[in-house]
Structure formats: C-alpha cells, structure tokens
Design an enzyme around this catalytic site. Structure first.
Site, PDB file in Angstrom:
ATOM      1  N   ASP A  44      -9.019 -23.523 -18.946  1.00  0.00           N
ATOM      2  CA  ASP A  44      -8.016 -24.342 -19.613  1.00  0.00           C
ATOM      3  C   ASP A  44      -8.035 -23.956 -21.096  1.00  0.00           C
ATOM      4  O   ASP A  44      -8.966 -23.285 -21.564  1.00  0.00           O
ATOM      5  CB  ASP A  44      -8.382 -25.817 -19.412  1.00  0.00           C
ATOM      6  N   ASP A  62      -6.640 -26.231 -24.327  1.00  0.00           N
ATOM      7  CA  ASP A  62      -6.958 -27.332 -25.249  1.00  0.00           C
ATOM      8  C   ASP A  62      -8.132 -28.143 -24.712  1.00  0.00           C
ATOM      9  O   ASP A  62      -8.095 -28.644 -23.596  1.00  0.00           O
ATOM     10  CB  ASP A  62      -5.736 -28.232 -25.438  1.00  0.00           C
TER      11      ASP A  62
END
Length: 194
Positions: A14, A16
C-alpha cells in the site's frame, strides 16, 4: 508466509501509511511536496530490491474521482515517490492505482483487482509466495481475496485491531525484516504480532 512456502517473492505494498506519511482522514496527497517517506520505508524497499524480490505498489487514490486532483497530479506524486526511493537506492517494480469512487469498479481495495492486474502483467507472480502489506483492513482483505499472505501495519503503542491478517507489525521495516528472515528459516505463523 503460508505453510509450506519458505520464500516470499512478491511484495504488494500500500502507499499512504505504509511507504509515506498518511494524510488526515478525508484528505489526499495532491501535491508532490506533501509526500514524505515514513522512517525506514525506503530502506525496507531497498532491502527487498537487493534480495531480488518484486515490489509492487497497489494504492486507492479516489481523490482523482472526487476532482481533488488530476491524473497528471497523481503521476507527479508518484514521480516524487520514485525519486525519494531512488535517493535511498530503492525502486518499485510497478505501480497500480485505483482512481475510482467506492462501488464504481472492481479494482478498489478491498477488492483484489489491482493485485489481479499485476498478476496478469507479471504471469510469474504466484499468490502463494506473495504478500500484501498495508495499514488498513481493506489492504488485508484485498490480499486475502487475491490469495496472498497478509500483513497489517499498526504503529507502535496502538492497540491491536481485530484483523484477519496473517501478521501484524509496527511498520514496513519490521515486517520486511521478519518476512526476509522467515524466508531463510521457515514460514511465519498466522496471527503473529511484532
């Protein structure tokens, strides 16, 4: 990561909250200058690169669908991410983005579309020797739906969430260190926390 597999070869990350500081809820990184790497994240990616692992970014970015940023803005943000990683001797092998609103596609995590797209583009990716790492349960669910191992990142001192992740770690550096070590020594048991 999974029983019987001694080596994780592909890492789906991922963005953020995993590689860079996460903006406040409801906000998006719309300007490259706003992107700041988390401590140890570039080193973790560099370690994966040096060990011959594939590193694939899979990120939801619905700020595009909401009109808060353009596709060009998002490309500029990812160019900054690549430059920051490069400055630490690290790189991403591929970037997959869902720019859509909730319910408008099959690629937005927790659906596995981004991971499945990478698996189509890189036919040698085997979900059984892959892991998805992120800071939300939607990352875990996407990884599980794609058939990969899963790691949920929760910062230090944060009480554990109820998660279906195979492993919970404080940050990317810790998760990568443990997974690379377990690749040498055997598999990681489900439900571990480090």
């Amino acid at each position: 990561m999974k029983a019987g597999h001694a080596e994780v070869r592909t890492f789906f990350l991922d963005r953020d909250g995993t590689l860079n500081a996460k903006p406040p809820e409801g906000r998006y990184i719309t300007d490259p200058a706003e992107l700041v790497l988390l401590p140890g994240a570039a080193g973790a990616v560099r370690e994966l690169n040096a060990s011959g692992r594939r590193v694939v970014l899979v990120t939801n970015q619905r700020g595009v669908a909401r009109g808060l940023m353009t596709s060009a803005d998002l490309t500029a943000v990812h160019a900054r991410l690549a430059a920051l990683l490069r400055a630490h001797g690290a790189f991403l092998d591929a970037v997959y983005v869902c720019p859509h609103e909730v319910g408008a596609c099959d690629c937005r995590k927790p659906l596995p579309g981004l991971l499945k797209a990478a698996m189509r583009d890189f036919p040698d990716i085997d979900p059984a020797d892959s892991v998805t790492i992120g800071d939300s349960e939607s990352d875990v669910l996407a990884g599980r739906a794609a058939g990969t191992g899963t790691v949920l990142l929760q910062g230090p001192g944060k009480p554990p969430d109820n998660t279906s992740a195979d492993l919970v770690a404080t940050d990317l550096r810790t998760a990568v260190g443990l997974l690379l070590m377990s690749s040498k020594n055997g598999c990681v048991s489900k439900g571990g926390r480090v």
